[in-house]
Design a protein around this motif. Sequence first.
Motif, short mmCIF file in Angstrom:
data_model
loop_
_atom_site.label_atom_id
_atom_site.label_comp_id
_atom_site.label_asym_id
_atom_site.label_seq_id
_atom_site.Cartn_x
_atom_site.Cartn_y
_atom_site.Cartn_z
N GLY A 54 0.81 -1.22 0.00
CA GLY A 54 0.00 0.00 0.00
C GLY A 54 0.84 1.26 0.00
O GLY A 54 0.56 2.22 -0.74
N LEU A 55 1.89 1.27 0.82
CA LEU A 55 2.76 2.43 0.88
C LEU A 55 3.47 2.67 -0.45
O LEU A 55 3.45 3.79 -1.00
CB LEU A 55 3.80 2.23 1.98
CG LEU A 55 3.37 2.52 3.41
CD1 LEU A 55 4.41 1.99 4.39
CD2 LEU A 55 3.18 4.00 3.62
N VAL A 56 4.09 1.62 -0.98
CA VAL A 56 4.92 1.78 -2.17
C VAL A 56 4.07 2.04 -3.42
O VAL A 56 4.36 2.95 -4.20
CB VAL A 56 5.81 0.53 -2.36
CG1 VAL A 56 6.59 0.63 -3.66
CG2 VAL A 56 6.76 0.38 -1.19
N SER A 57 3.01 1.23 -3.59
CA SER A 57 2.23 1.36 -4.82
C SER A 57 1.46 2.67 -4.87
O SER A 57 1.49 3.38 -5.89
CB SER A 57 1.27 0.17 -4.95
OG SER A 57 0.38 0.13 -3.85
N ILE A 58 0.79 3.04 -3.79
CA ILE A 58 0.02 4.30 -3.80
C ILE A 58 0.94 5.50 -3.76
O ILE A 58 0.69 6.52 -4.43
CB ILE A 58 -0.99 4.33 -2.64
CG1 ILE A 58 -1.90 3.12 -2.71
CG2 ILE A 58 -1.80 5.60 -2.68
CD1 ILE A 58 -2.63 2.97 -4.02
N MET A 62 0.94 8.19 -6.78
CA MET A 62 0.74 9.63 -6.59
C MET A 62 1.93 10.43 -7.07
O MET A 62 1.79 11.54 -7.59
CB MET A 62 0.45 9.91 -5.12
CG MET A 62 -0.87 9.31 -4.64
SD MET A 62 -1.19 9.62 -2.88
CE MET A 62 -1.41 11.40 -2.90
N MET A 63 3.13 9.89 -6.90
CA MET A 63 4.30 10.57 -7.42
C MET A 63 4.29 10.60 -8.95
O MET A 63 4.70 11.59 -9.57
CB MET A 63 5.57 9.87 -6.93
CG MET A 63 5.84 10.03 -5.45
SD MET A 63 6.18 11.74 -4.97
CE MET A 63 7.72 12.01 -5.83
N GLY A 64 3.82 9.53 -9.57
CA GLY A 64 3.73 9.51 -11.02
C GLY A 64 2.73 10.53 -11.54
O GLY A 64 3.00 11.23 -12.52
N VAL A 65 1.57 10.63 -10.89
CA VAL A 65 0.59 11.64 -11.29
C VAL A 65 1.12 13.04 -11.02
O VAL A 65 0.94 13.97 -11.83
CB VAL A 65 -0.74 11.40 -10.56
CG1 VAL A 65 -1.73 12.53 -10.83
CG2 VAL A 65 -1.35 10.07 -10.97
N GLY A 66 1.81 13.20 -9.89
CA GLY A 66 2.37 14.50 -9.56
C GLY A 66 3.48 14.93 -10.50
O GLY A 66 3.80 16.12 -10.59
N LEU A 83 -6.20 3.15 -3.51
CA LEU A 83 -6.42 2.52 -2.20
C LEU A 83 -7.55 1.49 -2.26
O LEU A 83 -7.40 0.35 -1.80
CB LEU A 83 -6.72 3.59 -1.16
CG LEU A 83 -6.79 3.19 0.31
CD1 LEU A 83 -6.48 4.40 1.20
CD2 LEU A 83 -8.16 2.62 0.71
N ILE A 84 -8.68 1.89 -2.85
CA ILE A 84 -9.83 0.99 -2.91
C ILE A 84 -9.53 -0.21 -3.80
O ILE A 84 -9.79 -1.37 -3.43
CB ILE A 84 -11.06 1.75 -3.42
CG1 ILE A 84 -11.43 2.87 -2.43
CG2 ILE A 84 -12.24 0.80 -3.60
CD1 ILE A 84 -12.50 3.81 -2.95
N ILE A 146 -4.26 0.77 5.37
CA ILE A 146 -3.51 1.60 6.32
C ILE A 146 -2.26 2.18 5.67
O ILE A 146 -1.94 3.37 5.80
CB ILE A 146 -3.15 0.78 7.57
CG1 ILE A 146 -4.41 0.42 8.35
CG2 ILE A 146 -2.18 1.56 8.46
CD1 ILE A 146 -4.16 -0.51 9.51
N GLY A 147 -1.53 1.32 4.95
CA GLY A 147 -0.32 1.81 4.27
C GLY A 147 -0.63 2.82 3.18
O GLY A 147 0.07 3.83 3.04
N ALA A 148 -1.69 2.57 2.41
CA ALA A 148 -2.03 3.48 1.32
C ALA A 148 -2.55 4.82 1.81
O ALA A 148 -2.44 5.84 1.11
CB ALA A 148 -3.08 2.82 0.41
N SER A 149 -3.13 4.84 3.00
CA SER A 149 -3.67 6.11 3.52
C SER A 149 -2.58 7.09 3.91
O SER A 149 -2.84 8.30 4.02
CB SER A 149 -4.56 5.83 4.72
OG SER A 149 -3.82 5.26 5.79
#
Length: 221
Positions: A54-58, A62-66, A83-84, A146-149
């Motif tokens: 969750g941490l790495v993928s999300i 988000m870094m890719g979109v940013g 996340l969903i 939890i990780g993605a949040s």
Amino acid sequence: MAANQTSLNIDDARFPLPGHDFEQQATSEVEIKEFDYSKRSQWLRAAVLGANDGLVSIGSLMMGVGAVKQDVKAMILTGCAGLIAGASSMAIGEFVSVQSQLDIELAQIKRDKQRRDSREPEEEGEKGNLPSPAQASAASAIAFAIGASVPVLAASFIGQYKLRLGMVVGAVTLALMAFGWLGAVLGKAPTVKSSLRVLIGGWFAMAITFGLTKSIGSTGL
């Protein structure tokens, strides 16, 4: 004389020697210390994998979109959708995987029972060591959420573009170190080595996603 021996035996039964209690207490302490940490592997593996994923993928998403869009709304919506989708995918995949493992182990137990030609039920130890698909699925989905949040919340309240990206990287870094340390402590593994391995992998994934998305966006696609 016989009466005195009988009296001593009765007194010993009523008032057991303290040495006997001490031996029982020492034995129970040894049994407590000899805990099989492999029993934690069913849910620990799914939880640590889900949190790191969750941490790495999300965070990477988000870094890719940013890298191509500075709009905070686009980053937050991308993170929430990831996340969903990620939590659902992790739950279903973990359930199918562990259920397949459970079917194989149950079939093996049945074959062993037929080979022994015994009609007695399986021992409790065999049933207790079997994996739980529902437990692994729930642990994986909750840990992923939890990780993605973490990166989603880190970017939610910052409007400045560069500061937002820095907060995402910083929050993901701290969370990766924390989850790596927690997994190592629960599994009795080297804490520093485990934390660094998780951290370096997360940095590498975010850097690749940011760089490739930035290069693709610069081509005008």
